[in-house]
Design an enzyme around this catalytic site. Sequence first.
Site, mmCIF file in Angstrom:
data_model
loop_
_atom_site.group_PDB
_atom_site.id
_atom_site.type_symbol
_atom_site.label_atom_id
_atom_site.label_comp_id
_atom_site.label_asym_id
_atom_site.label_seq_id
_atom_site.Cartn_x
_atom_site.Cartn_y
_atom_site.Cartn_z
ATOM 1 N N THR A 177 0.856 -1.204 0.000
ATOM 2 C CA THR A 177 0.000 0.000 0.000
ATOM 3 C C THR A 177 0.879 1.237 0.000
ATOM 4 O OG1 THR A 177 -1.888 -0.978 1.125
ATOM 5 C CG2 THR A 177 -1.659 1.367 1.385
ATOM 6 N N GLY A 207 -10.222 -3.871 0.530
ATOM 7 C CA GLY A 207 -9.529 -3.590 1.787
ATOM 8 C C GLY A 207 -9.938 -2.256 2.376
ATOM 9 N N ASP A 208 -9.109 -1.756 3.274
ATOM 10 C CA ASP A 208 -9.411 -0.508 3.976
ATOM 11 C C ASP A 208 -9.011 0.732 3.196
ATOM 12 O OD1 ASP A 208 -6.684 -1.476 4.380
ATOM 13 O OD2 ASP A 208 -6.427 0.368 5.537
ATOM 14 N N GLY A 229 -1.551 -1.918 6.353
ATOM 15 C CA GLY A 229 -1.601 -3.070 7.244
ATOM 16 C C GLY A 229 -2.805 -3.921 6.901
HETATM 17 N N1 ASP Z 1 -4.166 -2.169 3.777
HETATM 18 C C1 ASP Z 1 -4.010 -2.925 2.579
HETATM 19 C C2 ASP Z 1 -5.221 -3.779 2.367
HETATM 20 O O1 ASP Z 1 -5.653 -4.413 3.297
HETATM 21 C C3 ASP Z 1 -2.810 -3.790 2.534
HETATM 22 C C4 ASP Z 1 -1.593 -3.294 3.245
HETATM 23 O O2 ASP Z 1 -1.439 -2.111 3.501
HETATM 24 O O3 ASP Z 1 -0.728 -4.112 3.574
HETATM 25 O O4 ASP Z 1 -5.699 -3.861 1.267
#
Ligand code: ASP
Length: 326
Positions: A177, A207-208, A229
């Site tokens: 990300t 995702g978020d 994350g």
């Molecule tokens: N936050 C991102 C997601 O869950 C992935 C990441 O940042 O590692 O899609």
Amino acid sequence: MNTIALAIHGGCGVLPLDGMTETEWAEARTDLGRALAAGWTVLTRGGRSVDAVEAAVAAMEDSPHFNAGHGAALNENGIHELDASIMDGETLAAGAISAARTIRNPVRAAHALMDDGRAVFLTGEAADAFARNAGLAVEPQSYFTTPRRVAALAAMKAHAAAGTESTESTENEKHGTVGAVALDRAGHLAAATSTGGYNNKPAGRVGDSPVIGAGTYARDGVCAVSGTGKGEFFIRHVVGHEIASRIAYLGEDLGTACEHVVMEDLAGSRHTTGLIGAGVVALGPHGEIAAVYNTPGMFRGWVTPEGAAFVATHEQVFPVADFPRT
Ligand code: ASP
């Protein structure tokens, strides 16, 4: 003249130092420096914070070293499905796209959608069609694919078959990300985030990063936040809005609020026995900067209000050489 500030991240995770060659680490740091320069140039010219975060995130989407745009993760079917969002702290206007398959720079589509104003969030084919109609660059899936992500997907499928998914190396490959937060001369905050999600994610999983309030949030006078994350936990904890709420309602300073959410709420989540790997970059209304993570490393960079630029992956911090002053 009002203070300006900028901070970026390129994902957090286990990031073992021997997981990339020294050349790759150096290239990744160079690309972080380029992203800072792209955003900072907008701010020093009197541009808007939303344009600065778009410029910084687009630069990282163009780099193969981060999990967004070119170099994005592959889902369980070997397809790139891209998520991104942007938020303007002045008006609380926001734009988000998810599960897009062809948009070269998903953050630009999120920004175009915010400006269009008819919807905050478009997903799948609708997001791709919006970007095409807006005249944004589109690419075949092969543009987004890098050998590293192909190898990572194969490794994750092998781990899944062997029942060893939660080993450190697979955790490392899951994380990614990119994101940016900015404060412009008019005192307005903005945040943007873009991601390929994680390798071997279920088809259609969102995702978020495109969820306003979870992976991305900005509100003038309070803070701007971009996270990285395990997205499922960022959504459950509504991380960006939670940090803003702690500042607004508890009167915490930016660093304390970020530390609480990343180091206590997420790290100690009752939803799992393991650590929820997480990191955020955040800015306060006076240019305060926070870069907090609970994993061994996070790709990150920031420019102080005085114009000094730094990048880092682990604890060692590197000044950015030849950084544009104006
Ligand atoms: N936050 C991102 C997601 O869950 C992935 C990441 O940042 O590692 O899609």
